[in-house]
Design an enzyme around this catalytic site. Structure first.
Site, PDB file in Angstrom:
ATOM      1  N   LEU A  37       0.841  -1.192   0.000  1.00 14.00           N
ATOM      2  CA  LEU A  37       0.000   0.000   0.000  1.00 14.00           C
ATOM      3  C   LEU A  37       0.877   1.242   0.000  1.00 14.00           C
ATOM      4  O   LEU A  37       2.018   1.197   0.468  1.00 14.00           O
ATOM      5  CB  LEU A  37      -0.885   0.020   1.255  1.00 14.00           C
ATOM      6  CG  LEU A  37      -1.781  -1.198   1.480  1.00 14.00           C
ATOM      7  CD1 LEU A  37      -2.427  -1.119   2.862  1.00 14.00           C
ATOM      8  CD2 LEU A  37      -2.833  -1.295   0.396  1.00 14.00           C
ATOM      9  N   ASP A  38       0.325   2.356  -0.483  1.00 12.16           N
ATOM     10  CA  ASP A  38       1.004   3.635  -0.288  1.00 12.16           C
ATOM     11  C   ASP A  38       1.202   3.810   1.210  1.00 12.16           C
ATOM     12  O   ASP A  38       0.374   3.372   2.007  1.00 12.16           O
ATOM     13  CB  ASP A  38       0.141   4.794  -0.807  1.00 12.16           C
ATOM     14  CG  ASP A  38      -0.074   4.761  -2.311  1.00 12.16           C
ATOM     15  OD1 ASP A  38       0.704   4.088  -3.006  1.00 12.16           O
ATOM     16  OD2 ASP A  38      -1.025   5.414  -2.772  1.00 12.16           O
ATOM     17  N   LYS A  39       2.277   4.482   1.608  1.00 15.13           N
ATOM     18  CA  LYS A  39       2.558   4.609   3.036  1.00 15.13           C
ATOM     19  C   LYS A  39       1.457   5.336   3.787  1.00 15.13           C
ATOM     20  O   LYS A  39       1.294   5.148   4.978  1.00 15.13           O
ATOM     21  CB  LYS A  39       3.915   5.259   3.280  1.00 15.13           C
ATOM     22  CG  LYS A  39       4.022   6.690   2.822  1.00 15.13           C
ATOM     23  CD  LYS A  39       5.418   7.228   3.069  1.00 15.13           C
ATOM     24  CE  LYS A  39       5.536   8.628   2.506  1.00 15.13           C
ATOM     25  NZ  LYS A  39       6.869   9.152   2.654  1.00 15.13           N
ATOM     26  N   GLU A  40       0.641   6.134   3.088  1.00 13.79           N
ATOM     27  CA  GLU A  40      -0.445   6.873   3.727  1.00 13.79           C
ATOM     28  C   GLU A  40      -1.723   6.043   3.861  1.00 13.79           C
ATOM     29  O   GLU A  40      -2.688   6.475   4.472  1.00 13.79           O
ATOM     30  CB  GLU A  40      -0.786   8.136   2.924  1.00 13.79           C
ATOM     31  CG  GLU A  40       0.365   9.082   2.728  1.00 13.79           C
ATOM     32  CD  GLU A  40       1.138   8.824   1.436  1.00 13.79           C
ATOM     33  OE1 GLU A  40       0.890   7.815   0.750  1.00 13.79           O
ATOM     34  OE2 GLU A  40       2.018   9.633   1.121  1.00 13.79           O
ATOM     35  N   THR A  41      -1.764   4.859   3.262  1.00 13.70           N
ATOM     36  CA  THR A  41      -2.956   4.027   3.235  1.00 13.70           C
ATOM     37  C   THR A  41      -2.873   2.968   4.320  1.00 13.70           C
ATOM     38  O   THR A  41      -1.836   2.362   4.525  1.00 13.70           O
ATOM     39  CB  THR A  41      -3.103   3.349   1.852  1.00 13.70           C
ATOM     40  OG1 THR A  41      -3.120   4.365   0.849  1.00 13.70           O
ATOM     41  CG2 THR A  41      -4.365   2.531   1.750  1.00 13.70           C
TER      42      THR A  41
END
Length: 177
Positions: A20-24
């Site tokens: 996942l994107d690190k923000e997800t």
């Protein structure tokens, strides 16, 4: 990923297959064997893995299910739809705040099911359709404590048994607002 690989000797060959994107937030998939890695890679490539995400936005959303299909390319630090990119397709379904116990009535919640697996696909599709994800300032979302995109569920065939397996992680958005 690095923490897990170094935690136990039996996990040194761990492979990350759904990241996942690190923000997800949400579900990740790791393969522990060569068989699992090969099978899952083939399933992702053939688009047989089903993924479901939840997201919050503070913008108006369509009131019925719809599909967004574009071609994405990288443009600087972001991705954008262009005529010469890779196909990206996402199905969106509005949900009710009471269904997910979101107390803030100004926020809307959507389900997103990526039918392809391109980088930032859901983020681009929401932004370009006028409802960027809350906290996703890279794509025009309102500033918040985090990017409110959550990988809620993933389903695929078990690499050894071929039986359908499903993993889920409940979203806990209200605690973070």
């Amino acid at each position: 990923y690095e923490w897990l690989k170094n935690r136990e000797p039996r996990w040194t060959s761990l492979a990350i297959l759904h990241r996942l994107d690190k923000e997800t937030s949400g579900v990740l998939v790791f393969g522990k064997t060569a068989l699992a890695n090969k099978s899952l890679t083939e399933q992702f490539t053939a688009r047989r893995v089903r993924k479901k995400y939840l997201l919050l936005t503070d913008r108006e959303i369509p009131q019925k299910e719809f599909i967004v299909k574009t071609k994405l390319i990288r443009v600087g630090e972001k991705y954008a739809s262009r005529t010469n990119g890779e196909i990206a397709e996402t199905k969106f379904t509005p949900a009710t705040n009471s269904e997910f116990k979101i107390k803030n009535s100004k926020l809307k919640i959507l389900r997103a099911e990526p039918l392809t697996g391109r980088t930032h696909q859901i983020r681009v599709h929401t932004a370009e359709n006028g409802f960027p994800i809350l906290g996703d300032t890279l794509y025009g979302g309102t500033n918040s404590s985090r990017v409110f995109l959550h990988a809620a569920e993933i389903q695929f065939a078990h690499p050894a048994t071929n039986e359908t397996v499903q993993f889920s992680a409940p979203a806990n958005f209200d605690d973070e607002l």
